[in-house]
Design a protein around this motif. Sequence first.
Motif, PDB file in Angstrom:
ATOM      1  N   GLU A 146       0.833  -1.204   0.000  1.00 31.06           N
ATOM      2  CA  GLU A 146       0.000   0.000   0.000  1.00 31.06           C
ATOM      3  C   GLU A 146       0.870   1.257   0.000  1.00 31.06           C
ATOM      4  OE1 GLU A 146      -3.261   0.519  -0.324  1.00 31.06           O
ATOM      5  OE2 GLU A 146      -3.328  -1.622  -0.797  1.00 31.06           O
ATOM      6  N   VAL A 147       2.012   1.186   0.688  1.00 29.67           N
ATOM      7  CA  VAL A 147       2.946   2.316   0.676  1.00 29.67           C
ATOM      8  C   VAL A 147       3.414   2.594  -0.749  1.00 29.67           C
ATOM      9  CG1 VAL A 147       5.255   3.099   1.375  1.00 29.67           C
ATOM     10  CG2 VAL A 147       3.735   2.022   3.052  1.00 29.67           C
ATOM     11  N   ILE A 174      11.728   3.340  -1.731  1.00 30.93           N
ATOM     12  CA  ILE A 174      11.310   3.810  -0.413  1.00 30.93           C
ATOM     13  C   ILE A 174      10.641   2.674   0.371  1.00 30.93           C
ATOM     14  CG2 ILE A 174       9.738   5.365   0.823  1.00 30.93           C
ATOM     15  CD1 ILE A 174      12.252   6.699  -0.299  1.00 30.93           C
ATOM     16  N   ALA A 175       9.789   1.903  -0.298  1.00 27.32           N
ATOM     17  CA  ALA A 175       9.119   0.782   0.378  1.00 27.32           C
ATOM     18  C   ALA A 175      10.134  -0.239   0.873  1.00 27.32           C
ATOM     19  CB  ALA A 175       8.114   0.134  -0.567  1.00 27.32           C
ATOM     20  N   ASP A 176      11.146  -0.519   0.053  1.00 27.41           N
ATOM     21  CA  ASP A 176      12.179  -1.478   0.459  1.00 27.41           C
ATOM     22  C   ASP A 176      12.971  -0.969   1.658  1.00 27.41           C
ATOM     23  OD1 ASP A 176      11.465  -3.262  -1.495  1.00 27.41           O
ATOM     24  OD2 ASP A 176      12.977  -2.581  -2.941  1.00 27.41           O
ATOM     25  N   GLU A 177      13.348   0.303   1.607  1.00 27.19           N
ATOM     26  CA  GLU A 177      14.113   0.868   2.718  1.00 27.19           C
ATOM     27  C   GLU A 177      13.265   0.966   3.982  1.00 27.19           C
ATOM     28  OE1 GLU A 177      16.019   4.503   1.708  1.00 27.19           O
ATOM     29  OE2 GLU A 177      17.222   3.630   0.098  1.00 27.19           O
ATOM     30  N   LEU A 178      11.978   1.191   3.787  1.00 27.05           N
ATOM     31  CA  LEU A 178      11.071   1.287   4.933  1.00 27.05           C
ATOM     32  C   LEU A 178      10.980  -0.045   5.668  1.00 27.05           C
ATOM     33  CD1 LEU A 178       9.089   3.149   6.444  1.00 27.05           C
ATOM     34  CD2 LEU A 178       7.291   2.300   4.924  1.00 27.05           C
ATOM     35  N   THR A 230       8.745   8.159   9.282  1.00 27.72           N
ATOM     36  CA  THR A 230       9.843   7.393   8.689  1.00 27.72           C
ATOM     37  C   THR A 230       9.754   7.403   7.165  1.00 27.72           C
ATOM     38  OG1 THR A 230       9.922   5.936  10.632  1.00 27.72           O
ATOM     39  CG2 THR A 230      10.995   5.137   8.626  1.00 27.72           C
ATOM     40  N   ILE A 231       8.554   7.305   6.621  1.00 26.65           N
ATOM     41  CA  ILE A 231       8.365   7.384   5.163  1.00 26.65           C
ATOM     42  C   ILE A 231       8.878   8.722   4.639  1.00 26.65           C
ATOM     43  CG2 ILE A 231       6.657   7.515   3.307  1.00 26.65           C
ATOM     44  CD1 ILE A 231       4.923   5.573   4.932  1.00 26.65           C
ATOM     45  N   ILE A 232       8.498   9.796   5.308  1.00 25.67           N
ATOM     46  CA  ILE A 232       8.922  11.126   4.882  1.00 25.67           C
ATOM     47  C   ILE A 232      10.435  11.280   5.008  1.00 25.67           C
ATOM     48  CG2 ILE A 232       8.765  13.585   5.432  1.00 25.67           C
ATOM     49  CD1 ILE A 232       5.841  13.030   6.234  1.00 25.67           C
TER      50      ILE A 232
END
Length: 387
Positions: free
Chosen positions: A113-114, A131-135, A153-155
């Motif tokens: 969903e991210v 970004i999803a992978d790093e998150l 954290t996403i931002i």
Amino acid sequence: MGLFDKIKHAFVKDKEEEQKTEEATQEEEKVSEPAEETTEPTEAEETTEETTTDAEFPADEKPEETEEVEEVEPADTEKKYEKGLAKTRRTFKDRMNELFANFRSVDEDFFEEVENTLIGADVGFDTSMRIADELREEVKIQNAKKPAAVQNTIIEKLVDLYEEEGEKEVNELNEQPNGLSVFLFVGVNGTGKTTSIGKLAHQYQQEGKKVLLAAADTFRAGAIDQLVEWGARAEVDVVRGNAGSDPASVVFDAMTQAKEEQADVLLIDTAGRLQNKVNLMNELDKIKRVIKREDPTAPHEVLLVVDATTGQNAMNQAQQFKETTDVTGLVLTKLDGTAKGGIVLAIRNELHLPVKLAGLGERIDDLEVFDPNDFVVGLFKGLLQEE
């Protein structure tokens, strides 16, 4: 201080100002409450009413008069970015709210969903996946489980990636300090190319520079007339030919006149070139050859003008023009009128093309040299959450 730290600092500062404003409002409301009426005022009270008009409170406790606050134009570039990115920030916030509305746990479905949320926010497919992978890794390290912590954290990851990809990026225009600066503008029709040229001409003219415009979009008579009109508004001369004439000949005349008049800046408008039309790209190459014959160091910028409101289409245009000509930077127009400002992240992270100028309003002085820091603070400051 890193970019994300600047955003957090701005976020905290705004929260403190909001708190102060709220406290002041509450205090004012308390002070402004009418006193309970008594049946018969005493003689002393009557005397006070007769001799004083606004001394109901001591001088240091008297409530300030409230005035209707009129909207004031932003006083600096940072405020312009904050105001200009309002639509993008609001859309980003709505997408984040939607993401966390059904938040249950940080699992694989959530990370998918991210990805979808970020793609929908126009930050680019590759950027969203990264970004999803790093998150995934960061959430494990920080053990972030609450929505506010995950959103922040996403931002943070978006900002860090944006900062990392822009380390060697040059956003300033390549102006020549001791000679003529030649800027060639390219792009499809309708992106605001001629308008951007007119605004930039006005700014240079206001700085006391000798500016010259070249109407090399000879395919449309209307394009020539539009640039002539902008030249009149900016009080600069326009070198022009007849509709249908050779664009390269107009550029040659403009280069010659610029040298004779010792101009500081020459801004060249070209036709709205469809990037899949080989003949038009060949015409652009011919123009550049004419420029180089007169000045081997020129053009000093080849600026692709793209319309921010078109989102992914702007990204596609930038990609195709980059493949067919040596674009040195982008002019991103109508950034204030779109909810798709996230495209700047995609352009930097995936195309590695610097944004040189940004349109943040319709006024003649609303074309700004792109400031990557003001942009990212203006976009993300209002999206952080209190943890």
